[in-house]
Design an enzyme around this catalytic site. Structure first.
Site, short mmCIF file in Angstrom:
data_model
loop_
_atom_site.label_atom_id
_atom_site.label_comp_id
_atom_site.label_asym_id
_atom_site.label_seq_id
_atom_site.Cartn_x
_atom_site.Cartn_y
_atom_site.Cartn_z
CG MET A 5 47.24 -51.35 -49.64
SD MET A 5 46.23 -52.84 -49.71
CE MET A 5 47.30 -54.04 -48.95
N GLY A 6 49.01 -48.06 -46.44
CA GLY A 6 49.20 -47.57 -45.08
C GLY A 6 50.08 -48.48 -44.26
CG LEU A 48 53.04 -45.24 -44.58
CD1 LEU A 48 53.42 -43.81 -44.97
CD2 LEU A 48 52.79 -46.08 -45.82
CG HIS A 76 55.49 -48.17 -47.04
ND1 HIS A 76 55.23 -48.94 -45.93
CD2 HIS A 76 54.82 -48.76 -48.07
CE1 HIS A 76 54.42 -49.93 -46.27
NE2 HIS A 76 54.16 -49.84 -47.56
#
Length: 277
Positions: free
Chosen positions: A28-29, A31, A35
């Site tokens: 979902m971004g 990061l 991630h």
């Protein structure tokens, strides 16, 4: 070179250039190193890694942080380029849900009603719905998910098995800060004092993992959490490795969720139960 796709057509054109198996890392971004580790692990096996960046409205409840969830696309794209992602798919809501909010969504079943599901009704239905869509849109042969969201990982595995989607699901161990705090996009909401209090979650899990008897595991972890007034416990649960019943011996999972200030955090560790002398 990393290609950026914002629409389904742009994604399809980018995927047409793939050779070999396509791997996907869904985010979902916002990061962080966790991630980036997922991307690195994916690239060890697959030269063509797709990273999706989409804040999915379906998995947020009415009193949750959808509107204020961090959106840092420029920084996220830089991280994906640095890690060698082949494609970043960063769609808008209409690209993922072209007909508006879907009238049919995934039913997470009994496994989705416990733990996070009990605290966040509707969350897993929304999560599974978007994951199924993105698996198909990205043509993935393998998908990588962090073990920090362990119930999510278990549900995705079950969905892929039950619906015979033909995608391999790989869990990647939780990435932590040097002091033990599990990396999360929500950590940025914590004040310095709250961040110190949040360390009680990982301390509690380590304390519990030092025991082999189920009652001792929960008692040790609970004692640590009880000593930190800045932590409001949601749940502390011991389960089987697939979130089923606790085994008498062997692999198990210890999971915790709590609020620190206004921020809700989750964490978990694998443990091995054994009869204690």
């Amino acid at each position: 070179m990393t290609r950026v796709a914002h629409t389904r057509d742009e994604l399809a054109a980018a995927l047409d250039a793939a050779t070999g198996e396509i791997a996907v890392v869904m985010t979902m971004g916002a990061l962080h190193e966790g991630h980036r580790q997922l991307i690195r692990v994916a690239r060890e096996r697959s030269p063509f890694v797709v990273v999706t960046i989409f804040v999915n409205p379906l998995q947020f409840g009415p009193n949750e942080d959808f509107e204020k969830y961090p959106r840092t696309l420029d920084e996220d794209l830089a991280a994906c380029r640095a890690e060698g992602a082949a494609v970043v798919f960063a769609p808008g809501r209409d690209d993922v849900y072209p007909g508006g909010a879907p009238s049919i969504t995934m039913n997470p079943g009994p496994l989705g009603a416990i733990l996070e599901g009990a605290s966040r009704p509707g969350h897993f239905a929304g999560m599974l719905t978007v994951v199924e869509k993105l698996l198909r849109l990205t043509r993935a042969g393998v998908a990588y998910f962090g073990e920090k969201d362990f119930q999510q990982l278990a549900l995705i595995r079950r969905m892929v098995f039950d619906l015979e989607l033909g995608v391999e699901i790989v869990g990647v161990p939780t990435v932590r800060e040097g002091d033990g705090l599990a990396l999360s996009s929500r950590n940025r909401y914590l004040s310095p004092r709250e961040r110190t209090a949040a360390l009680a979650l990982s301390r509690a899990l380590r304390a519990g993992a030092g025991h082999g008897d189920p009652e001792a595991v929960l008692a040790a972890a609970g004692d640590v959490l009880a000593q930190e007034p800045g932590v409001r416990l949601d749940y502390l649960e011991l389960t089987g490795p697939d979130l089923g019943p606790v085994p008498a011996e062997g692999p198990a999972r210890l999971l915790v969720a709590a609020r620190v200030g206004a921020t809700r955090l989750i964490d978990n560790v694998p443990i091995v139960l054994r009869k204690e002398a």
